[in-house]
Design a protein around this motif. Structure first.
Motif, PDB file in Angstrom:
ATOM      1  N   ARG A  83      42.689 -51.672  16.983  1.00 22.37           N
ATOM      2  CA  ARG A  83      41.872 -50.558  16.504  1.00 22.37           C
ATOM      3  C   ARG A  83      41.264 -49.706  17.626  1.00 22.37           C
ATOM      4  O   ARG A  83      41.407 -48.489  17.630  1.00 22.37           O
ATOM      5  N   ASP A  84      40.605 -50.310  18.592  1.00 22.54           N
ATOM      6  CA  ASP A  84      39.953 -49.517  19.641  1.00 22.54           C
ATOM      7  C   ASP A  84      40.958 -48.785  20.519  1.00 22.54           C
ATOM      8  O   ASP A  84      40.744 -47.646  20.925  1.00 22.54           O
ATOM      9  N   GLN A  85      42.089 -49.429  20.788  1.00 21.63           N
ATOM     10  CA  GLN A  85      43.123 -48.793  21.611  1.00 21.63           C
ATOM     11  C   GLN A  85      43.796 -47.636  20.864  1.00 21.63           C
ATOM     12  O   GLN A  85      44.141 -46.616  21.464  1.00 21.63           O
ATOM     13  N   VAL A  86      43.972 -47.810  19.555  1.00 23.18           N
ATOM     14  CA  VAL A  86      44.569 -46.741  18.750  1.00 23.18           C
ATOM     15  C   VAL A  86      43.654 -45.515  18.739  1.00 23.18           C
ATOM     16  O   VAL A  86      44.114 -44.383  18.868  1.00 23.18           O
ATOM     17  N   GLU A  87      42.353 -45.734  18.623  1.00 20.78           N
ATOM     18  CA  GLU A  87      41.400 -44.625  18.633  1.00 20.78           C
ATOM     19  C   GLU A  87      41.444 -43.873  19.969  1.00 20.78           C
ATOM     20  O   GLU A  87      41.413 -42.650  20.009  1.00 20.78           O
ATOM     21  N   ARG A  88      41.499 -44.616  21.059  1.00 20.48           N
ATOM     22  CA  ARG A  88      41.565 -43.988  22.384  1.00 20.48           C
ATOM     23  C   ARG A  88      42.859 -43.200  22.564  1.00 20.48           C
ATOM     24  O   ARG A  88      42.861 -42.086  23.085  1.00 20.48           O
ATOM     25  N   ALA A  89      43.971 -43.796  22.146  1.00 24.06           N
ATOM     26  CA  ALA A  89      45.263 -43.121  22.265  1.00 24.06           C
ATOM     27  C   ALA A  89      45.302 -41.876  21.384  1.00 24.06           C
ATOM     28  O   ALA A  89      45.826 -40.835  21.780  1.00 24.06           O
ATOM     29  N   LYS A  90      44.709 -41.965  20.195  1.00 18.20           N
ATOM     30  CA  LYS A  90      44.668 -40.819  19.280  1.00 18.20           C
ATOM     31  C   LYS A  90      43.883 -39.674  19.911  1.00 18.20           C
ATOM     32  O   LYS A  90      44.307 -38.520  19.865  1.00 18.20           O
ATOM     33  N   THR A  91      42.751 -39.981  20.521  1.00 14.51           N
ATOM     34  CA  THR A  91      41.947 -38.960  21.184  1.00 14.51           C
ATOM     35  C   THR A  91      42.735 -38.297  22.299  1.00 14.51           C
ATOM     36  O   THR A  91      42.718 -37.062  22.456  1.00 14.51           O
ATOM     37  N   TYR A  92      43.450 -39.090  23.079  1.00 10.26           N
ATOM     38  CA  TYR A  92      44.260 -38.551  24.179  1.00 10.26           C
ATOM     39  C   TYR A  92      45.361 -37.639  23.645  1.00 10.26           C
ATOM     40  O   TYR A  92      45.590 -36.548  24.181  1.00 10.26           O
ATOM     41  N   VAL A  93      46.046 -38.064  22.585  1.00 12.76           N
ATOM     42  CA  VAL A  93      47.138 -37.269  22.020  1.00 12.76           C
ATOM     43  C   VAL A  93      46.602 -35.959  21.454  1.00 12.76           C
ATOM     44  O   VAL A  93      47.207 -34.901  21.648  1.00 12.76           O
ATOM     45  N   GLU A  94      45.466 -36.008  20.767  1.00 12.25           N
ATOM     46  CA  GLU A  94      44.884 -34.779  20.218  1.00 12.25           C
ATOM     47  C   GLU A  94      44.517 -33.804  21.337  1.00 12.25           C
ATOM     48  O   GLU A  94      44.733 -32.599  21.222  1.00 12.25           O
ATOM     49  N   LYS A  95      43.982 -34.325  22.446  1.00 12.98           N
ATOM     50  CA  LYS A  95      43.649 -33.475  23.586  1.00 12.98           C
ATOM     51  C   LYS A  95      44.921 -32.893  24.213  1.00 12.98           C
ATOM     52  O   LYS A  95      44.964 -31.717  24.581  1.00 12.98           O
ATOM     53  N   LEU A  96      45.957 -33.702  24.301  1.00 16.75           N
ATOM     54  CA  LEU A  96      47.230 -33.263  24.858  1.00 16.75           C
ATOM     55  C   LEU A  96      47.825 -32.120  24.035  1.00 16.75           C
ATOM     56  O   LEU A  96      48.259 -31.099  24.589  1.00 16.75           O
TER      57      LEU A  96
END
Length: 118
Positions: free
Chosen positions: A66-79
Motif C-alpha cells: 500500500r505505501d509503495q503504491v501510493e508513492r509510485a502513484k504520486t511519482y507517475v502523476e507528477k511525471l
C-alpha cells in the motif's frame, strides 16, 4: 487475477491502484529504453502494468504494498503532469526563440562595411 494482476489469495498484502492515463502519455511512463518504468518498479518495489489492445483492464495498474503504491502513484502523476505542461522542442511556446542578445540597435555609419547584405 486477469483484471488486476493480483489477488488476495495469491498475493497477500498487496493492493492495486488504477490510473487513467491517455495512450499518448505511455511513452513518458515507459521512458527511453524502459528506463523510467525500471526506475519506478525498482525504486518502489511495485509492478506497473500498461494496458494493451487485448487487456481486460484499460487503465494503467500499479500493484504492490500500500505505501509503495501510493508513492509510485504520486511519482507517475507528477511525471504525466510534467509531460503535459512542459512542452519541449519545436512545440515549445514560451518565446525562447527570441534573440538572446536583445533588440538590435540603430545602424551607425562605421557599421556599414561590416553588415551582411542579402
Amino acid at each position: 487475477i486477469l483484471m488486476y494482476c493480483h489477488d488476495e489469495l495469491t498475493h497477500p498484502g498487496q493492493v492495486h491502484e488504477e490510473l487513467d492515463i491517455e495512450p499518448w502519455a505511455y511513452r513518458y511512463l515507459i521512458g527511453p529504453g524502459g528506463c523510467e518504468m525500471k526506475h519506478i518498479q525498482n525504486n518502489w518495489k511495485v509492478r506497473v502494468n500498461i494496458p494493451r489492445e487485448t487487456s481486460t483492464n484499460d487503465k494503467v495498474l500499479i500493484v504492490g504494498e500500500r505505501d509503495q503504491v501510493e508513492r509510485a502513484k504520486t511519482y507517475v502523476e507528477k511525471l504525466i503532469w510534467n509531460a503535459e505542461n512542459n512542452a519541449k522542442g519545436r512545440d515549445k511556446a514560451d518565446g525562447s526563440t527570441a534573440d538572446p542578445w536583445g533588440a538590435e540597435e540603430e545602424q551607425e555609419a562605421w557599421m556599414t562595411p561590416y553588415m551582411y547584405k542579402r
